[in-house]
Write a protein that holds these residues in place. Structure first.
Motif, PDB file in Angstrom:
ATOM      1  N   TYR A  26    -168.426  46.987 -54.257  1.00 53.99           N
ATOM      2  CA  TYR A  26    -169.875  47.159 -54.342  1.00 53.99           C
ATOM      3  C   TYR A  26    -170.301  48.004 -55.540  1.00 53.99           C
ATOM      4  CZ  TYR A  26    -169.458  45.845 -49.396  1.00 53.99           C
ATOM      5  OH  TYR A  26    -169.157  45.203 -48.218  1.00 53.99           O
ATOM      6  N   GLY A  72    -181.745  48.961 -51.693  1.00 52.64           N
ATOM      7  CA  GLY A  72    -181.048  47.917 -50.953  1.00 52.64           C
ATOM      8  C   GLY A  72    -179.674  48.317 -50.468  1.00 52.64           C
ATOM      9  N   ASP A  73    -179.071  49.347 -51.106  1.00 48.11           N
ATOM     10  CA  ASP A  73    -177.733  49.798 -50.728  1.00 48.11           C
ATOM     11  C   ASP A  73    -177.745  50.957 -49.749  1.00 48.11           C
ATOM     12  OD1 ASP A  73    -175.911  48.132 -52.438  1.00 48.11           O
ATOM     13  OD2 ASP A  73    -177.173  48.978 -54.014  1.00 48.11           O
ATOM     14  N   LEU A 112    -175.868  50.476 -46.569  1.00 47.35           N
ATOM     15  CA  LEU A 112    -174.453  50.206 -46.783  1.00 47.35           C
ATOM     16  C   LEU A 112    -173.636  51.489 -46.781  1.00 47.35           C
ATOM     17  CD1 LEU A 112    -172.063  48.332 -47.844  1.00 47.35           C
ATOM     18  CD2 LEU A 112    -172.816  49.041 -50.135  1.00 47.35           C
ATOM     19  N   CYS A 170    -183.343  44.989 -53.323  1.00 44.62           N
ATOM     20  CA  CYS A 170    -182.504  44.002 -52.650  1.00 44.62           C
ATOM     21  C   CYS A 170    -181.496  43.450 -53.652  1.00 44.62           C
ATOM     22  CB  CYS A 170    -183.347  42.877 -52.055  1.00 44.62           C
ATOM     23  SG  CYS A 170    -184.405  42.046 -53.286  1.00 44.62           S
ATOM     24  N   CYS A 194    -172.803  41.781 -50.478  1.00 49.57           N
ATOM     25  CA  CYS A 194    -173.738  42.323 -49.489  1.00 49.57           C
ATOM     26  C   CYS A 194    -173.063  42.854 -48.240  1.00 49.57           C
ATOM     27  CB  CYS A 194    -174.762  41.258 -49.094  1.00 49.57           C
ATOM     28  SG  CYS A 194    -174.037  39.689 -48.561  1.00 49.57           S
ATOM     29  N   THR A 210    -176.147  45.327 -46.765  1.00 47.76           N
ATOM     30  CA  THR A 210    -177.213  45.453 -47.754  1.00 47.76           C
ATOM     31  C   THR A 210    -178.193  44.297 -47.623  1.00 47.76           C
ATOM     32  OG1 THR A 210    -175.878  44.298 -49.389  1.00 47.76           O
ATOM     33  CG2 THR A 210    -175.723  46.685 -49.367  1.00 47.76           C
TER      34      THR A 210
END
Length: 240
Positions: free
Chosen positions: A83, A127-128, A131, A197, A204, A213
């Motif tokens: 990632y 977006g992360d 995660l 995103c 993802c 994500t």
């Protein structure tokens, strides 16, 4: 005529007293002493969150603690190797999840503060956030974690809008001004440097972190490929 004149004088005095009183009622519009600029009030509603920083804080003069902090950093890098983009040399607006590499994390504090302890950190696009935040919160061990938003208002970001896991470390907040924007001018959530995103083919999730994500628009997080790390296989998911 005398009575009317007296009334006019009283009204004039009241008007003047109201004008003089305004700087006291609205202190944020007064000139800031010694700086030559105006202290700005926070916008209403509050400024949008553009990205996040996660900081791991630790005692620099305690070798076992420094070792633990470095081991966590290495484990974080290994766990999120699919990632992470290359390390960021600064702290803002990189457009991707990255470990920040801007000082000697083994021997020095961050020049310019606000940290009085050792720290290493990660730049986290919106977006992360889902995660990496849960994983670090649960895997930080005995170390402290500071999660704070980046809005451009650094005092509020590091203080009233910040979240801690573990012991809360003191910060040198004297370097910041309350209710004053100091960075992120012209940036907004979703611009190219601060995505909200993942675009097509972005990683993802995987079969251990699941779909963690956010994929953009009409994309979905789907199983894409199998990765072998020498010990076991796991499936990488991509936005498609």
């Amino acid at each position: 005529m005398i009575v009317v004149a007296h009334i006019f004088v009283v009204l004039a005095l009241l008007a003047c007293s109201c004008i003089v009183a305004h700087p006291t009622i609205y202190p944020h519009i007064a000139l800031k002493h010694g700086k030559g600029n105006r202290v700005r009030a926070l916008p209403n509603p509050p400024p949008p969150i553009i990205s996040y920083h996660i900081h791991i804080t630790y005692t620099l003069f305690n070798p076992p603690v420094v070792k633990e902090a470095l081991e966590l950093r290495n484990r974080t890098r290994q766990r999120f190797q699919d990632y992470l983009a290359p390390d960021c040399p600064g702290r803002y607006d990189y457009g991707y999840l990255c470990m920040i590499d801007d000082h000697d994390i083994e021997n020095t504090t961050l020049i310019g503060g606000p940290f009085v302890s050792g720290e290493w950190s990660i730049f986290v696009p919106l977006g992360d956030y889902p995660l990496i935040t849960p994983w670090l919160t649960q895997n930080r061990g005995n170390l402290s974690l500071l999660l704070h938003p980046n809005t451009g208002y650094e005092y509020e970001d590091h203080d009233i809008w910040a979240l801690w896991a573990g012991q809360r470390w003191p910060l040198d907040m004297s370097i910041f001004d309350k209710e004053t924007q100091t960075n992120e001018f012209g940036h907004y959530p979703g611009d190219s440097d601060n995505p909200v995103c993942l675009s097509k083919n972005g990683v993802c999730g995987d079969d251990q972190l699941y779909t963690s994500t956010l994929c953009c628009f009409d994309l979905a997080c789907k199983a894409a490929e199998t990765i072998s790390n020498g010990f076991s296989n796991h499936t990488i998911h991509r936005c498609a």
